[in-house]
Design a protein around this motif. Structure first.
Motif, PDB file in Angstrom:
ATOM      1  N   CYS A  36      21.184  51.843  82.336  1.00 16.17           N
ATOM      2  CA  CYS A  36      20.285  50.683  82.405  1.00 16.17           C
ATOM      3  C   CYS A  36      19.704  50.250  81.057  1.00 16.17           C
ATOM      4  CB  CYS A  36      19.121  50.988  83.337  1.00 16.17           C
ATOM      5  SG  CYS A  36      19.630  51.335  85.043  1.00 16.17           S
ATOM      6  N   HIS A  37      19.638  51.154  80.079  1.00  6.14           N
ATOM      7  CA  HIS A  37      18.976  50.878  78.807  1.00  6.14           C
ATOM      8  C   HIS A  37      19.929  51.036  77.628  1.00  6.14           C
ATOM      9  CE1 HIS A  37      14.888  50.891  80.495  1.00  6.14           C
ATOM     10  NE2 HIS A  37      15.293  51.897  81.251  1.00  6.14           N
ATOM     11  N   GLN A  38      19.685  50.246  76.592  1.00  4.43           N
ATOM     12  CA  GLN A  38      20.407  50.385  75.335  1.00  4.43           C
ATOM     13  C   GLN A  38      19.410  50.721  74.230  1.00  4.43           C
ATOM     14  OE1 GLN A  38      23.041  47.119  74.371  1.00  4.43           O
ATOM     15  NE2 GLN A  38      23.750  46.944  76.489  1.00  4.43           N
ATOM     16  N   GLY A  40      19.444  51.386  69.664  1.00  2.00           N
ATOM     17  CA  GLY A  40      20.208  51.366  68.424  1.00  2.00           C
ATOM     18  C   GLY A  40      20.465  49.943  67.959  1.00  2.00           C
ATOM     19  N   GLU A  41      21.121  49.839  66.812  1.00  2.00           N
ATOM     20  CA  GLU A  41      21.438  48.523  66.261  1.00  2.00           C
ATOM     21  C   GLU A  41      22.349  47.782  67.230  1.00  2.00           C
ATOM     22  OE1 GLU A  41      22.035  48.266  61.888  1.00  2.00           O
ATOM     23  OE2 GLU A  41      22.009  50.469  62.019  1.00  2.00           O
ATOM     24  N   GLY A  42      22.064  46.531  67.456  1.00  2.00           N
ATOM     25  CA  GLY A  42      22.869  45.721  68.365  1.00  2.00           C
ATOM     26  C   GLY A  42      22.525  45.899  69.836  1.00  2.00           C
ATOM     27  N   ALA A  43      21.519  46.708  70.151  1.00  2.00           N
ATOM     28  CA  ALA A  43      21.137  46.919  71.553  1.00  2.00           C
ATOM     29  C   ALA A  43      20.647  45.612  72.164  1.00  2.00           C
ATOM     30  CB  ALA A  43      20.052  47.989  71.639  1.00  2.00           C
ATOM     31  N   LYS A  44      20.956  45.457  73.442  1.00  2.00           N
ATOM     32  CA  LYS A  44      20.548  44.264  74.181  1.00  2.00           C
ATOM     33  C   LYS A  44      19.892  44.694  75.488  1.00  2.00           C
ATOM     34  CE  LYS A  44      24.316  41.303  72.466  1.00  2.00           C
ATOM     35  NZ  LYS A  44      24.084  41.707  71.138  1.00  2.00           N
ATOM     36  N   ASN A  45      19.052  43.810  76.015  1.00  2.00           N
ATOM     37  CA  ASN A  45      18.480  44.058  77.335  1.00  2.00           C
ATOM     38  C   ASN A  45      19.613  44.095  78.351  1.00  2.00           C
ATOM     39  OD1 ASN A  45      15.780  44.058  76.446  1.00  2.00           O
ATOM     40  ND2 ASN A  45      15.682  41.837  76.570  1.00  2.00           N
ATOM     41  N   VAL A  50      15.591  47.008  76.198  1.00  2.00           N
ATOM     42  CA  VAL A  50      15.961  47.769  75.005  1.00  2.00           C
ATOM     43  C   VAL A  50      14.862  48.794  74.727  1.00  2.00           C
ATOM     44  CG1 VAL A  50      16.225  47.554  72.501  1.00  2.00           C
ATOM     45  CG2 VAL A  50      17.286  45.879  74.011  1.00  2.00           C
ATOM     46  N   LEU A  51      15.241  49.977  74.290  1.00  4.98           N
ATOM     47  CA  LEU A  51      14.257  51.030  74.039  1.00  4.98           C
ATOM     48  C   LEU A  51      14.001  51.274  72.547  1.00  4.98           C
ATOM     49  CD1 LEU A  51      15.100  53.576  76.865  1.00  4.98           C
ATOM     50  CD2 LEU A  51      13.316  51.821  76.794  1.00  4.98           C
TER      51      LEU A  51
END
Length: 129
Positions: A36-38, A40-45, A50-51
């Motif tokens: 469910c969660h991303q 780091g660099e480039g993370a998206k909802n 995003v955490l």
């Protein structure tokens, strides 16, 4: 007798202190969160927000994520103690949250997960080790 007392004091002084954190082990625990969660660099909802930079962030504030009113109005700013309580049982900490995860019950895994999450700044970059 003095040696016994000193040993007892040293032993008891360790109770109540946080366990050592292991970011590598926390990364393995995070595999469950990745559904469910991303982070780091480039993370998206995704299903969840995003955490990146979660520790120190006010709950319900990631732009572009549709939070539950319960989360938005919780008044929580994520610190380690609040995160520990939340991740053990999210729905007990924030009744009405959209997060359906049952929680991480093992205190060592919680500490490791915290160590992993704390590596990432709000920009998604890992802090220098």
């Amino acid at each position: 007798m003095r040696l016994f007392v000193i040993s007892l004091v040293l032993c008891l002084s360790g109770f109540g202190t946080a366990q050592a954190q292991d970011a590598a082990a926390g990364e393995k625990t995070f595999l469950q969160c990745k559904a469910c969660h991303q982070i780091g660099e480039g993370a998206k909802n995704s299903v969840g927000p995003v955490l990146n930079g979660v520790i120190g962030r006010k709950a319900g504030t990631i732009e572009g994520y549709s939070y539950s009113p319960a989360n938005q109005n919780s008044g929580i700013t994520w610190d380690e103690a609040t995160f520990r309580e939340y991740i053990r049982d999210p729905r007990a900490k924030i009744p009405g949250t959209k997060m359906v995860y049952a929680g991480v019950k093992d205190p060592k895994r919680v500490e490791d997960l915290l160590a992993y999450l704390k590596q990432f700044g709000a920009d998604g970059k890992k802090a220098a080790q």
